[in-house]
Design an enzyme around this catalytic site. Structure first.
Site, PDB file in Angstrom:
ATOM      1  N   ASP A 155     -22.800 -21.093  78.396  1.00 14.05           N
ATOM      2  CA  ASP A 155     -21.690 -21.185  77.421  1.00 14.05           C
ATOM      3  C   ASP A 155     -22.199 -21.688  76.071  1.00 14.05           C
ATOM      4  O   ASP A 155     -23.354 -22.111  75.955  1.00 14.05           O
ATOM      5  CB  ASP A 155     -20.574 -22.101  77.939  1.00 14.05           C
ATOM      6  CG  ASP A 155     -19.186 -21.582  77.542  1.00 14.05           C
ATOM      7  OD1 ASP A 155     -19.027 -21.037  76.414  1.00 14.05           O
ATOM      8  OD2 ASP A 155     -18.248 -21.720  78.351  1.00 14.05           O
ATOM      9  N   GLU A 209     -30.026 -19.074  74.253  1.00 19.03           N
ATOM     10  CA  GLU A 209     -29.816 -18.128  73.153  1.00 19.03           C
ATOM     11  C   GLU A 209     -30.067 -18.782  71.798  1.00 19.03           C
ATOM     12  O   GLU A 209     -29.339 -18.548  70.829  1.00 19.03           O
ATOM     13  CB  GLU A 209     -28.381 -17.559  73.198  1.00 19.03           C
ATOM     14  CG  GLU A 209     -28.006 -16.964  74.548  1.00 19.03           C
ATOM     15  CD  GLU A 209     -26.617 -16.323  74.572  1.00 19.03           C
ATOM     16  OE1 GLU A 209     -26.031 -16.066  73.502  1.00 19.03           O
ATOM     17  OE2 GLU A 209     -26.111 -16.093  75.687  1.00 19.03           O
ATOM     18  N   GLU A 252     -19.326 -17.937  79.175  1.00 18.47           N
ATOM     19  CA  GLU A 252     -18.222 -18.256  78.264  1.00 18.47           C
ATOM     20  C   GLU A 252     -16.856 -18.260  78.940  1.00 18.47           C
ATOM     21  O   GLU A 252     -15.902 -17.664  78.424  1.00 18.47           O
ATOM     22  CB  GLU A 252     -18.224 -17.270  77.081  1.00 18.47           C
ATOM     23  CG  GLU A 252     -19.557 -17.235  76.347  1.00 18.47           C
ATOM     24  CD  GLU A 252     -19.607 -16.254  75.179  1.00 18.47           C
ATOM     25  OE1 GLU A 252     -18.687 -15.436  75.046  1.00 18.47           O
ATOM     26  OE2 GLU A 252     -20.575 -16.326  74.409  1.00 18.47           O
TER      27      GLU A 252
HETATM   28  C1  GLA Z   1     -23.085 -14.505  73.084  1.00 21.33           C
HETATM   29  C2  GLA Z   1     -23.566 -13.755  74.298  1.00 21.33           C
HETATM   30  C3  GLA Z   1     -24.809 -12.979  74.029  1.00 21.33           C
HETATM   31  C4  GLA Z   1     -24.754 -12.272  72.712  1.00 21.33           C
HETATM   32  C5  GLA Z   1     -24.452 -13.238  71.621  1.00 21.33           C
HETATM   33  C6  GLA Z   1     -24.397 -12.582  70.271  1.00 21.33           C
HETATM   34  O1  GLA Z   1     -23.773 -15.651  72.876  1.00 21.33           O
HETATM   35  O2  GLA Z   1     -23.787 -14.585  75.397  1.00 21.33           O
HETATM   36  O3  GLA Z   1     -24.971 -12.054  75.046  1.00 21.33           O
HETATM   37  O4  GLA Z   1     -23.804 -11.262  72.739  1.00 21.33           O
HETATM   38  O5  GLA Z   1     -23.181 -13.791  71.900  1.00 21.33           O
HETATM   39  O6  GLA Z   1     -25.176 -11.494  70.162  1.00 21.33           O
END
Ligand code: GLA
Length: 386
Positions: free
Chosen positions: A217, A287, A158
């Site tokens: 990201d 994610e 990020e």
């Molecule tokens: C972001 C981070 C993760 C996690 C999520 C929410 O995407 O990369 O590590 O903290 O937020 O849990």
């Protein structure tokens, strides 16, 4: 047929999907797809008494939900010892269960202890030299500890702001320290370049020549200012000889947005970026979760924050969610066959433990994952294994 296994399931009043099919009739999710399928797991999942434990078998890659973030691993104070106990639980489970590990994350402006950014520079922040020395020490320590057990690392997470510019003082101390040291323009990403160089150096020095290094990201899954800046950054990193192997698309998405074709377009664009040696960057979905709320039901999209979905709305959206998960995975399979993507991870093991129950507001009840609050497979699961 879309829901071929629906007859084996029934919905309870709580919206959970229960089933009479026992574990041995529930194929491990990852076995149905050619790319690697994984999940983020919290530490408590690794206790055999945990209700999440039995679900770990569905995944062939695990990433620590929190336990490998900077604040989990770094010493409590400068000069102290790194804290490996919790991260070791995941690594040990993986070794004993023939499971791969993805590392998350070496450099992130969040979940990093305050001392890491403090120092003798402007406003009590570290100077660039202080920051770099801490970053290098941390990266070195991580690769000395885990060189062969972890195959992929998010080196940075990020670093691009939502406005399509490098994160600045208001959202990142890394950004603040770069600006304080006089850097401007793309050079404000210098710390990202340094992190990739140290990661490669210390991975290689510890027998981790095969470890792949990723830039991760969110909101790069569709066209826009953030995605454009992200691509500009990746090209700048390559021009400056950053040893980058791939791009992690977080994919925290919603049941109704962005579309599968938008995400497909993003994977095409990002995986078309070539390194100087002519090799294309790989992409991974790092994610994935799919909120059952719409953008206009969250305050950042201008609407009210809805905490609970009325049953009728929830029951209408759950099948739509399952259908979209399936379409996404079919699209991922195509990208895998084209050599553009090799791994997809969901962010969490079961709905009741997802971070989306407290984001964007505490007390929300969301349903973003393949397994429900009773640790039972949802329609999403059945769609993905049919
Ligand atoms: C972001 C981070 C993760 C996690 C999520 C929410 O995407 O990369 O590590 O903290 O937020 O849990």
């Amino acid at each position: 047929m879309v829901f071929s296994l629906l007859s084996a399931t029934c919905k309870t009043n709580s919206g959970n999907t229960t089933t009479n099919i026992n574990n041995s009739e529930q194929p491990a999710l990852h076995t149905k797809w050619p790319f690697m399928v994984g999940a983020a797991a919290p530490n408590r999942a690794f206790f055999p008494s945990s209700e999440q434990y039995d679900l770990l078998r569905h995944y062939e890659v695990l990433v620590a939900e929190n336990e490998m973030k900077p604040d989990a691993l770094l010493p409590d104070a400068e000069g102290g010892s790194h804290k490996w106990t919790n991260a070791d639980m995941l690594v040990n489970y993986a070794q004993e269960n023939d499971t791969k590990v993805r590392g998350h994350v070496l450099v992130w402006h969040n979940q990093t202890p305050a001392w890491f950014f403090a120092g003798s520079g402007k406003d009590g922040l570290a100077t660039k030299e202080q920051l770099y020395s801490r970053m290098e020490n941390h990266i070195k320590a991580v690769f000395e500890k885990y060189s062969s057990q972890i195959g992929w690392w998010d080196v940075c997470n990020e670093v691009v702001g939502d406005d399509g510019h490098p994160r600045t003082a208001s959202s990142s101390k890394y950004g603040a320290i770069m600006v304080n040291s006089g850097l401007t323009g793309m050079n404000r990403y210098e710390y990202v370049l340094m992190a990739f160089r140290w990661a490669r150096q210390y991975a290689d020095a510890n027998g981790g020549q095969d470890v792949k290094l990723y830039l991760n990201d969110y909101n790069i899954e569709y066209n826009g200012a953030k995605q454009s800046e992200f691509i500009k950054l990746v090209n700048w990193l390559i021009e400056n000889n950053a040893p980058i192997d791939g791009i992690g698309l977080q994919c925290h998405i919603k049941w109704d947005w962005p579309s599968v074709s938008q995400i497909s377009g993003a994977i095409d664009k990002l995986s078309a970026i070539k390194r100087k040696d002519g090799v294309n960057l790989m992409t991974q979905v790092t994610e994935l979760d799919m909120s059952l709320f719409s953008s206009n039901e969250t305050s950042y999209a201008g609407g009210p924050i809805l905490l609970t979905l009325p049953d009728t709305m929830r029951d209408r959206r759950l099948p739509a969610q399952a259908k979209k998960y399936r379409e996404l995975f079919d699209m991922f399979k195509q990208k895998y066959e084209e050599g553009k993507l090799d791994m997809v991870l969901v962010w969490g093991i079961a709905d009741g433990h997802s971070w989306l129950n407290s984001h964007p507001a505490r007390g929300r009840t969301d349903y973003p994952l393949p397994f429900d609050r009773d640790y039972e497979p949802k329609l999403v699961y059945w769609e993905l294994v049919r």
